[in-house]
Write an enzyme that holds these catalytic residues in place. Structure first.
Site, PDB file in Angstrom:
ATOM      1  N   SER A 122       1.096  -1.083  -0.184  1.00 28.98           N
ATOM      2  CA  SER A 122       0.122   0.073   0.034  1.00 28.98           C
ATOM      3  C   SER A 122       1.048   1.275  -0.061  1.00 28.98           C
ATOM      4  O   SER A 122       1.583   1.327  -1.179  1.00 28.98           O
ATOM      5  CB  SER A 122      -0.726  -0.100   1.103  1.00 28.98           C
ATOM      6  OG  SER A 122      -1.815   1.241   1.299  1.00 28.98           O
ATOM      7  N   ASP A 175     -10.161  -5.186  -3.955  1.00 27.07           N
ATOM      8  CA  ASP A 175      -9.132  -4.165  -3.373  1.00 27.07           C
ATOM      9  C   ASP A 175     -10.441  -3.158  -3.390  1.00 27.07           C
ATOM     10  O   ASP A 175     -10.565  -1.724  -4.489  1.00 27.07           O
ATOM     11  CB  ASP A 175      -7.492  -4.025  -4.189  1.00 27.07           C
ATOM     12  CG  ASP A 175      -7.264  -2.951  -2.811  1.00 27.07           C
ATOM     13  OD1 ASP A 175      -8.016  -2.577  -2.095  1.00 27.07           O
ATOM     14  OD2 ASP A 175      -5.982  -2.418  -2.563  1.00 27.07           O
ATOM     15  N   HIS A 209      -8.308  -5.692   0.247  1.00 31.69           N
ATOM     16  CA  HIS A 209      -6.444  -4.762   0.117  1.00 31.69           C
ATOM     17  C   HIS A 209      -5.792  -5.247   1.397  1.00 31.69           C
ATOM     18  O   HIS A 209      -5.605  -5.185   3.137  1.00 31.69           O
ATOM     19  CB  HIS A 209      -6.702  -3.138   0.841  1.00 31.69           C
ATOM     20  CG  HIS A 209      -5.873  -2.454   1.008  1.00 31.69           C
ATOM     21  ND1 HIS A 209      -5.549  -1.729  -0.423  1.00 31.69           N
ATOM     22  CD2 HIS A 209      -5.576  -1.545   1.902  1.00 31.69           C
ATOM     23  CE1 HIS A 209      -4.173  -1.060  -0.015  1.00 31.69           C
ATOM     24  NE2 HIS A 209      -3.580  -1.188   1.120  1.00 31.69           N
TER      25      HIS A 209
END
Length: 230
Positions: A122, A175, A209
């Site tokens: 991320s 995600d 995610h």
């Protein structure tokens, strides 16, 4: 910079997973927003190669605009998560310099930059891409999980010019935080910066995610391919 860790602010606190034998390679792995190096150190221990050292620094707590300016571990400020959101240019560049300081420290202690890989998840993956593409050294590769390229409009002109940096990009197809389309757009952008053959973009059905064992197996193969045993 001196030889001790105190001159490298992020290194003093970093979680290090040592190799089982002489370390001839290193992977610097950067966590996501609000996280710490501990969780990823545990995950990476599961795919470790005996001659590779993993370094998982912790981001400092800063006020994050996206979360109503509340303090949390972040590599740089985030104003939004869409490709046209304003970006914290000075914060991104400062964070990249801090990661480059770790690379220099490892190089001084015997692991050359071409045996150092950088990666992250991320926001950490975003910073790893930016750092690798602007570093004065050609690194062994980049592992970019569920992320994007920060300051993408500044490329390719901001790039260090190394065309042969292998990049593994992985993204969950479910995600909701950083949609897989952003990952795909990032992969297309990266093909204008490095040799398109050096980019691998893999997506994982039903993955949100986060990461999954299949993804980590892919990461291990990538590390083994580009950081082979000497």
């Amino acid at each position: 910079m001196c030889g001790n860790n105190m001159s490298v602010p992020l290194l003093a606190e970093a979680v290090t997973v040592s190799g089982m034998e002489k370390e001839t390679a290193a992977v610097i792995f950067l966590h996501g927003l609000g996280d710490s190096g501990h969780g990823w150190a545990d995950t990476l221990t599961g795919i470790q190669l005996p001659y590779v050292k993993f370094i998982c620094p912790h981001a400092p707590p800063i006020p994050v605009t996206l979360n109503m300016k509340s303090m949390m571990p972040a590599w740089f400020d985030l104003m939004g998560l869409s490709p046209d959101s304003p970006e914290d240019e000075s914060g991104i560049k400062k964070a990249a310099e801090n990661i480059k300081a770790i690379i220099e420290h490892e190089a001084k202690n015997g692991i050359p930059p071409n045996r150092i890989m950088i990666g992250g998840f991320s926001q950490g993956g975003a910073l790893s891409l930016y750092t690798a593409l602007t570093c004065q050294h050609q690194l062994a590769g980049v592992v970019a999980l569920s992320c994007w390229l920060p300051l993408h409009r500044s490329f390719p002109s901001a790039s260090n010019g190394f065309k042969n940096v292998p990049i593994l990009q992985c993204h969950g197809e479910s995600d909701a935080m950083i949609p897989v389309q952003f990952g795909a757009m990032t992969a297309e952008k990266l093909k204008t910066i490095v040799d398109p053959h050096m980019i691998t973009f893999k997506t994982y059905p039903h993955l949100s995610h986060s990461s999954c064992p299949q993804e980590m197996a892919t990461v291990r193969e990538f590390i083994e391919k580009y950081l082979p045993r000497i």
